[in-house]
Design a protein around this motif. Structure first.
Motif, PDB file in Angstrom:
ATOM      1  N   TYR A  32       0.831  -1.204   0.000  1.00 62.19           N
ATOM      2  CA  TYR A  32       0.000   0.000   0.000  1.00 62.19           C
ATOM      3  C   TYR A  32       0.866   1.254   0.000  1.00 62.19           C
ATOM      4  O   TYR A  32       0.586   2.211  -0.730  1.00 62.19           O
ATOM      5  N   ALA A  35       2.467   1.644  -3.449  1.00 60.51           N
ATOM      6  CA  ALA A  35       1.492   2.055  -4.459  1.00 60.51           C
ATOM      7  C   ALA A  35       1.074   3.504  -4.267  1.00 60.51           C
ATOM      8  O   ALA A  35       0.907   4.251  -5.246  1.00 60.51           O
ATOM      9  N   THR A  36       0.901   3.916  -3.023  1.00 59.46           N
ATOM     10  CA  THR A  36       0.548   5.309  -2.733  1.00 59.46           C
ATOM     11  C   THR A  36       1.635   6.253  -3.228  1.00 59.46           C
ATOM     12  O   THR A  36       1.346   7.256  -3.902  1.00 59.46           O
ATOM     13  N   LEU A  39       1.665   6.515  -7.003  1.00 60.05           N
ATOM     14  CA  LEU A  39       0.579   7.350  -7.518  1.00 60.05           C
ATOM     15  C   LEU A  39       0.875   8.835  -7.303  1.00 60.05           C
ATOM     16  O   LEU A  39       0.644   9.661  -8.198  1.00 60.05           O
ATOM     17  N   LEU A  53      -3.029  -0.246 -13.764  1.00 58.51           N
ATOM     18  CA  LEU A  53      -2.926  -1.151 -12.627  1.00 58.51           C
ATOM     19  C   LEU A  53      -3.122  -2.583 -13.112  1.00 58.51           C
ATOM     20  O   LEU A  53      -4.076  -2.870 -13.848  1.00 58.51           O
ATOM     21  N   PHE A  84      -3.704   4.948   0.445  1.00 57.08           N
ATOM     22  CA  PHE A  84      -3.737   4.440  -0.931  1.00 57.08           C
ATOM     23  C   PHE A  84      -5.058   4.775  -1.607  1.00 57.08           C
ATOM     24  O   PHE A  84      -5.082   5.271  -2.742  1.00 57.08           O
ATOM     25  N   LEU A  88      -5.581   7.227  -4.878  1.00 58.99           N
ATOM     26  CA  LEU A  88      -6.208   6.732  -6.102  1.00 58.99           C
ATOM     27  C   LEU A  88      -7.440   7.567  -6.452  1.00 58.99           C
ATOM     28  O   LEU A  88      -7.634   7.947  -7.615  1.00 58.99           O
ATOM     29  N   HIS A  91      -6.393  10.930  -7.959  1.00 57.46           N
ATOM     30  CA  HIS A  91      -5.392  10.954  -9.022  1.00 57.46           C
ATOM     31  C   HIS A  91      -5.905  11.740 -10.218  1.00 57.46           C
ATOM     32  O   HIS A  91      -7.063  11.594 -10.618  1.00 57.46           O
ATOM     33  N   VAL A  95      -6.716   6.469 -14.988  1.00 61.95           N
ATOM     34  CA  VAL A  95      -6.247   5.206 -14.423  1.00 61.95           C
ATOM     35  C   VAL A  95      -6.982   4.064 -15.118  1.00 61.95           C
ATOM     36  O   VAL A  95      -8.211   4.014 -15.125  1.00 61.95           O
ATOM     37  N   LEU A 110     -11.408  -0.821  -5.496  1.00 61.05           N
ATOM     38  CA  LEU A 110     -10.505   0.176  -6.095  1.00 61.05           C
ATOM     39  C   LEU A 110     -10.873   0.453  -7.550  1.00 61.05           C
ATOM     40  O   LEU A 110     -10.557   1.522  -8.093  1.00 61.05           O
ATOM     41  N   HIS A 113     -12.615   3.655  -8.693  1.00 61.77           N
ATOM     42  CA  HIS A 113     -11.854   4.890  -8.855  1.00 61.77           C
ATOM     43  C   HIS A 113     -11.013   4.884 -10.134  1.00 61.77           C
ATOM     44  O   HIS A 113     -10.253   5.822 -10.374  1.00 61.77           O
ATOM     45  N   CYS A 114     -11.152   3.832 -10.924  1.00 64.78           N
ATOM     46  CA  CYS A 114     -10.454   3.765 -12.206  1.00 64.78           C
ATOM     47  C   CYS A 114     -11.345   4.351 -13.299  1.00 64.78           C
ATOM     48  O   CYS A 114     -12.568   4.409 -13.154  1.00 64.78           O
TER      49      CYS A 114
END
Length: 249
Positions: A32, A35-36, A39, A53, A84, A88, A91, A95, A110, A113-114
């Motif tokens: 985490y 990844a944070t 980003l 991702l 994280f 995300l 961002h 993504v 998650l 949020h893409c």
């Protein structure tokens, strides 16, 4: 950065690959954090136009590594998992996600949020929070009913049962189902197409799409996080985790 998170930048596309294939890429606190930071760095890097991702070894991610999670449980908004999710959700670059194999818990939430998600025909999704005595996270209590409708969102969150790519497509969690052998090429093609767009126009388009729900999402992340932390110490959660770990043994 971390051998459990691989990073690769090519032609404006930054690919972040969850890399614990022996554990189906289950998240640890270290992952985490990595990844944070990736980003945040991507948002500050003008060379990054799109973030992808992906998961290594035929799995997206099995969610939280329960052993690591129970040994280092989240205690507040500064905890790795919540940092994280916030990074995300905020961002500014598009993504894209490619989901192959399992996407459990946060591996499913998650995706909310893409901006574009493709999944293989063998992808298997689940949000089993209720089965562990927990509550929803990742702003899923706000975003999932909005995209899937209240009835399907309630079914997926209240039963906590696994569901296939066709159901994920019906729920609006993903954009496309492709054969497993074609997933990587499809995701790369979609990411490259976005990377070729006028960048300021692309940034503003994402901002306009996401901004109307920004306050609701941030509020949901905070409220869900507080309840999630409370649930972790509940009798129901302790019993559920104990039963799960004993069954696994």
């Amino acid at each position: 950065m971390s051998d459990t998170l691989l990073t690769h930048l090519e032609a404006g596309v930054l690919t972040l690959t969850f890399n614990r294939p022996q554990k189906k890429n289950a998240f640890t606190g270290e992952m985490y954090e990595a990844a944070t930071q990736a980003l945040l760095d991507a948002d500050a890097n003008a060379d990054v136009r799109v973030v992808v991702l992906a998961g290594a070894g035929g799995a997206f991610t099995a969610g939280n590594d329960l052993k690591d999670f129970l040994e280092h449980p989240p205690t507040g908004e500064s905890s790795p998992v919540f940092r994280f999710l916030k990074a995300l959700a905020h961002h500014t670059r598009p993504v894209v996600a490619g989901v192959d194999g399992v996407a459990v818990g946060i591996g499913t939430t998650l995706l909310l949020h893409c901006d574009y998600v493709a999944a293989s025909e063998r992808a298997a999704f689940s949000m089993p929070f209720i089965n562990l005595g927990l509550s929803p996270e990742g702003a899923s209590s706000v975003l999932l009913p909005r995209i899937a409708g209240t009835a399907l969102a309630a079914e997926l969150l209240m039963f906590g049962e696994p569901f296939d790519a066709a159901t994920a497509l019906r729920a609006g969690l993903i954009n496309k189902v492709v054969p497993s052998a074609e997933l990587d090429a499809w995701v790369k093609g979609r990411a490259a197409a976005l990377a070729a767009k006028p960048q300021e126009s692309l940034r503003l388009t994402k901002q306009l799409l996401r901004e109307p729900l920004r306050a609701q999402v941030d509020d949901a992340l905070s409220r869900e996080g507080q309840l999630f932390i409370q649930r972790l110490s509940s009798t129901e959660a302790r019993e559920a985790f104990s039963a799960f770990l004993n069954k696994k043994k």
